[in-house]
Motif scaffolding. Structure first.
Motif, PDB file in Angstrom:
ATOM      1  N   ALA A  60       0.753  -1.079  -0.239  1.00  0.00           N
ATOM      2  CA  ALA A  60       0.047   0.016  -0.119  1.00  0.00           C
ATOM      3  C   ALA A  60       0.954   1.372  -0.071  1.00  0.00           C
ATOM      4  O   ALA A  60       1.945   1.244   0.777  1.00  0.00           O
ATOM      5  CB  ALA A  60      -0.902   0.091   1.404  1.00  0.00           C
ATOM      6  N   VAL A  61       0.613   2.140  -0.742  1.00  0.00           N
ATOM      7  CA  VAL A  61       1.344   3.423  -0.762  1.00  0.00           C
ATOM      8  C   VAL A  61       0.377   4.632  -0.946  1.00  0.00           C
ATOM      9  O   VAL A  61      -0.582   4.394  -1.363  1.00  0.00           O
ATOM     10  CB  VAL A  61       2.234   3.313  -2.321  1.00  0.00           C
ATOM     11  N   ALA A  62       0.930   5.761  -0.680  1.00  0.00           N
ATOM     12  CA  ALA A  62       0.100   6.898  -0.366  1.00  0.00           C
ATOM     13  C   ALA A  62      -0.437   7.343  -2.007  1.00  0.00           C
ATOM     14  O   ALA A  62       0.426   6.984  -2.764  1.00  0.00           O
ATOM     15  CB  ALA A  62       1.024   8.232  -0.158  1.00  0.00           C
ATOM     16  N   GLY A  63      -1.304   7.834  -2.127  1.00  0.00           N
ATOM     17  CA  GLY A  63      -2.006   8.068  -3.507  1.00  0.00           C
ATOM     18  C   GLY A  63      -2.847   7.036  -4.098  1.00  0.00           C
ATOM     19  O   GLY A  63      -3.567   7.227  -4.914  1.00  0.00           O
ATOM     20  N   MET A  64      -2.497   5.613  -3.663  1.00  0.00           N
ATOM     21  CA  MET A  64      -3.495   4.657  -4.058  1.00  0.00           C
ATOM     22  C   MET A  64      -4.969   4.768  -4.027  1.00  0.00           C
ATOM     23  O   MET A  64      -5.325   5.315  -2.881  1.00  0.00           O
ATOM     24  CB  MET A  64      -3.174   3.225  -3.750  1.00  0.00           C
ATOM     25  N   VAL A  65      -5.910   4.564  -5.007  1.00  0.00           N
ATOM     26  CA  VAL A  65      -7.351   4.592  -4.732  1.00  0.00           C
ATOM     27  C   VAL A  65      -7.868   3.246  -4.500  1.00  0.00           C
ATOM     28  O   VAL A  65      -9.172   2.937  -4.660  1.00  0.00           O
ATOM     29  CB  VAL A  65      -7.967   5.240  -5.979  1.00  0.00           C
ATOM     30  N   TRP A  66      -6.887   2.244  -4.121  1.00  0.00           N
ATOM     31  CA  TRP A  66      -7.185   0.701  -3.909  1.00  0.00           C
ATOM     32  C   TRP A  66      -8.174   0.841  -2.642  1.00  0.00           C
ATOM     33  O   TRP A  66      -7.984   1.464  -1.788  1.00  0.00           O
ATOM     34  CB  TRP A  66      -6.143  -0.113  -3.904  1.00  0.00           C
ATOM     35  N   PRO A  67      -9.278   0.103  -2.815  1.00  0.00           N
ATOM     36  CA  PRO A  67     -10.166  -0.176  -1.607  1.00  0.00           C
ATOM     37  C   PRO A  67      -9.115  -0.396  -0.209  1.00  0.00           C
ATOM     38  O   PRO A  67      -8.485  -1.466  -0.221  1.00  0.00           O
ATOM     39  CB  PRO A  67     -11.081  -1.490  -1.751  1.00  0.00           C
ATOM     40  N   GLY A  68      -9.577   0.204   0.769  1.00  0.00           N
ATOM     41  CA  GLY A  68      -8.988   0.068   2.139  1.00  0.00           C
ATOM     42  C   GLY A  68      -7.609   0.657   2.487  1.00  0.00           C
ATOM     43  O   GLY A  68      -6.995   1.041   3.259  1.00  0.00           O
ATOM     44  N   VAL A  69      -7.113   1.581   1.088  1.00  0.00           N
ATOM     45  CA  VAL A  69      -5.811   2.388   1.103  1.00  0.00           C
ATOM     46  C   VAL A  69      -6.293   3.843   1.742  1.00  0.00           C
ATOM     47  O   VAL A  69      -6.949   4.404   0.585  1.00  0.00           O
ATOM     48  CB  VAL A  69      -5.040   2.297   0.082  1.00  0.00           C
ATOM     49  N   ALA A  70      -5.930   4.420   2.453  1.00  0.00           N
ATOM     50  CA  ALA A  70      -6.245   5.653   2.667  1.00  0.00           C
ATOM     51  C   ALA A  70      -5.563   6.617   1.672  1.00  0.00           C
ATOM     52  O   ALA A  70      -4.413   6.551   1.490  1.00  0.00           O
ATOM     53  CB  ALA A  70      -5.934   6.182   4.212  1.00  0.00           C
TER      54      ALA A  70
END
Length: 750
Positions: A740-750
């Protein structure tokens, strides 16, 4: 003074009362009530389905769009309401068909407040205003009313029309608890009005006028197109229309029907859990509210009351324990642990109560009964005991004898025992998630023991089918679709399941264009065609469909779903009827007088159809099916939020927040779907030909590993991850691991 302040803001204006055309702003108790008067019949209609001819149309859960048609004395009026904000809505009417001269047919918009506050009409500005506490509600109209009258109550307005007619002027007033803005269909065949809430009269008037001028037409996009078209729309509309405000207990709930008159409120345990299940397809808040209402019937003895109304409470009995199944399905759909936490205690006590109070001979199998508590109607009778099955006049009870010494029927009820076994299994799942490990073991063992006893003790070897049985004797003659419930709870052996499929296909008993009759077609009770004696019940079809899917009988389940969808749509598309039960020969809904035309669990029939596309199952988890047919369904709830799913040109696409989250060309079912902030997994069903899975929003630089059946698998892509899969006769497990990285729009990623 503010009222009902805990209702979600988006639902504050809604059709909360038993009058479906009446809009209520719950936080203030302000009501905007259309009232119709016919000179031809000298009668008033408050547009009440219990007494009037009302066709309920589309209805957003939040009340954003509401439509209905009303026929009164030969005149048909179409009414609608559309919200422009949480605090404002625009209403309209249209005279579709005239039964008399329009000058003599009056449409009145009545404004009132529950607290009796005075409503004032400002003739200079042409608006009505009511102040409740420190807040104001203004109502503006497209045309000036022909006259404005004042009344103490809505009933007084009705009496004024019916006694004095439309020429009467003595009731003219500019201030009253009920202010009536009167129009007629000669001068205003089409009309509009708007209501707005604000913290000053000037702002409320300005906002009402702006809402009126916006002239927004009701827009509610289709929720389900293509394969099984209209199924999700029907679920939404049936749930939304039956969701009302329970004034006695100050709570919203989805009633079994807004039409029955059983007191100020009425809650059946089973029906209410099904209401929660159906609401959970589109609105998690409403699902939680309905589960809370269902479980509010929990008694100090341990059972959940069969029914609680403003008139009576059947605490001496309960209903089939399907609550844990519904709670688990809601948890799977929403991913919200809080649903399990709120439900677990009452459901666990209910399971233990059944085993302690309905097994008089300690056999491990239960019978229906009525305990010596409370003062409920039919307490201590055979009919009261039968109520626990919900199948009150079923022919399967004809041979059951009420035994006063045990306060139970003489028979083991197959449906109840299967429901109890499934309930224990679901409670074990719930207990494991909640960390109640001793309970989990207890309920796992209870479920296993029940399954064994059902398989060995309730299987009629001579007829090769499951049936009710006398505790000290043989099997009862009459059968019902509960004969297939051992599939639902996992009690049927492979051989028993094979025989059940043969019975399912037998046109002399259960098969036919309209399944499943609740008395076999060769049973004399079938000809009665009254309630459980021969008619089709949506809740039963749904349970059998679940059982077929549990055992992997997907073709048979799909056939039942298709027939159930067709049965429902036969009355829904033409008449907007969602029936409590249906004729098993003709598929008609209203061919006899013991059927409610807008019952909540009717929506279980289209739910089966939706489940053939997007499903949540205790045994297969979240699944998405691509059979190649065009379909577009959504929005609906999922563990990653509200999604829309479509299949077009063989390509399955799942969208979240308007962005494609998953794209698949695989002509199969993806089941057991799990999504976290660093992991995606699913089981890919058998594939006749190769295809691909694409995750457009998953940056390839974050990929750690892609595995199929635990082995590394190749992948590609620059704009998102793409995985190619070859054809296979076997199912395969797919796992995608990533960072998980910043800026991802993947569900569950802030």
């Amino acid at each position: 003074m503010l009222k009902h302040t805990t209702i979600p803001l988006d639902r504050a204006w809604n059709s909360w009362s038993t009058r479906p055309a009446e809009m209520v702003f719950l936080p203030l108790g302000v009501r905007i009530t259309p009232v119709l008067y016919s000179t031809r019949s000298r009668t008033v209609s408050l547009i009440e389905p219990r007494t009037d001819s009302v066709r309920l149309g589309r209805h957003g859960i939040d009340g954003s769009v509401i439509e209905l048609e009303m026929e009164h004395s030969g005149t048909t009026i179409a009414l609608s309401a559309t919200k422009t904000s949480p605090f404002a809505f625009r209403g309209s009417w249209n005279g579709v068909k005239s039964g008399e001269w329009g000058l003599r047919f009056w449409v009145t918009i009545a404004i009132s407040a529950e607290g009796g506050e005075a409503v004032r009409f400002d003739e200079e500005q042409g608006v009505a205003v009511v102040k409740v506490g420190t807040r104001f509600v203004a109502v503006a109209t497209g045309d000036a009313p022909v006259q404005v009258t004042g009344h103490a109550t809505i009933d007084a307005l009705r009496a004024d029309f019916e006694t004095n007619g439309y020429f009467h002027l003595a009731s003219r007033s500019s201030e009253a608890p009920v202010l009536a803005l009167r129009f007629n269909l000669e001068m205003m065949r089409r009309g509009a009005y708007a209501a707005a809430v604000a913290d000053s009269a000037e702002l409320a008037i300005m906002n009402a006028r702006a809402c009126l001028a916006a002239d927004e037409q009701p827009f509610l996009p289709a929720a389900h197109e293509g394969d099984y078209a209209g199924a999700l729309d029907a679920i939404r509309d049936v749930v939304a229309w039956n969701t009302v405000w329970d004034e006695t207990n100050a709570r919203p709930y989805t009633a079994v029907t807004r039409i029955w008159n059983l007191g100020k409120f009425a809650v059946w345990y089973n029906d209410q859990t099904f209401a929660a299940l159906l609401a959970g397809v589109v609105d998690a808040d409403l699902a939680r509210e309905n589960m809370a209402v269902a479980l509010a019937g929990a008694t100090p003895q341990g059972n959940i009351a069969c029914i609680v109304t403003s008139n009576d409470a059947w605490v001496d009995r309960t209903q089939a324990p399907h609550g844990a199944l519904v709670a688990w399905l809601l948890y799977q759909r929403t991913g919200e642990r809080s649903i399990l936490e709120a439900s677990y205690s009452a459901l666990a006590r209910n399971q233990r109560w059944w085993r302690a109070h309905r097994d008089p001979e300690a056999t491990g199998l239960v019978s229906c009964g009525t305990s010596d508590v409370g003062e409920g109607l039919y307490k201590g009778t055979a009919f009261g005991a039968r109520n626990e099955t919900g199948m009150d006049n079923s022919a399967t009870h004809d041979e059951a004898v009420y035994q006063p010494e045990t306060r139970t029927l003489s028979t083991f009820d197959l449906g109840i025992n299967c429901a109890l076994a499934l309930d224990a299994e679901m409670l074990s799942n719930m207990a494991s998630v909640l960390g109640h490990h001793d309970d989990a073991r207890e309920f796992t063992e209870a479920a296993a023991r029940s399954r064994q006893l059902i398989s060995e003790g309730l299987w009629d070897e001579e007829r090769k089918i499951f049936a009710n049985r006398q505790r000290k004797g043989g099997f009862v003659r009459s059968l019902s679709p509960t004969s297939f419930y051992p599939l639902l709870c996992g009690a049927a052996t492979e051989e028993q399941a094979r025989h059940l499929l043969e019975h399912l296909k037998d046109e002399k008993t259960f098969a036919g264009p309209y399944p499943l009759p609740n008395a076999t077609r060769d049973d004399p009770a079938f000809a009665d065609n009254v309630y459980w004696r021969g008619r089709i019940w949506p809740n039963v079809n749904y349970m059998v469909w679940l059982g077929l899917r549990r055992y992997g009988f997907f073709a048979e389940a799909k056939n039942l779903a298709e027939q159930s969808h067709a049965l429902f749509m036969q009355s829904w598309r033409s008449q907007r009827i969602a029936a409590e039960n249906y004729n098993a020969t003709t598929g008609e809904a209203m061919d006899q007088g013991d059927t409610d035309p807008f019952y909540i669990w009717a929506a279980l029939l289209p739910l089966m159809a939706v489940g053939e596309i997007v499903d949540f199952s205790p045994w297969r988890g979240w699944s998405l099916s691509n059979c190649g047919k065009y379909v577009a369904v959504g929005p609906m709830l999922s563990p990653v939020g509200k999604i829309a799913m479509s299949v077009s040109d063989g390509l399955l696409t799942v969208q979240r927040h308007g962005r494609s989250f998953l794209v698949s060309s695989l002509r199969t079912t993806l089941s057991g779907i799990t999504v976290t902030d660093t992991h995606f997994s699913c089981v890919v069903g058998p594939l006749d030909e190769a295809g691909s899975l694409t995750f457009p929003d998953l940056p390839v630089e974050t990929i750690v590993a892609v595995q199929v059946d635990g082995r590394d698998h190749g992948w590609s892509g620059s704009d998102g991850l793409r995985i190619e899969l070859s054809g296979s006769k076997a199912s395969r497990r797919l796992d995608v691991y990533f960072r998980a990285v910043a800026g991802m729009v993947w569900p569950g990623v802030a």
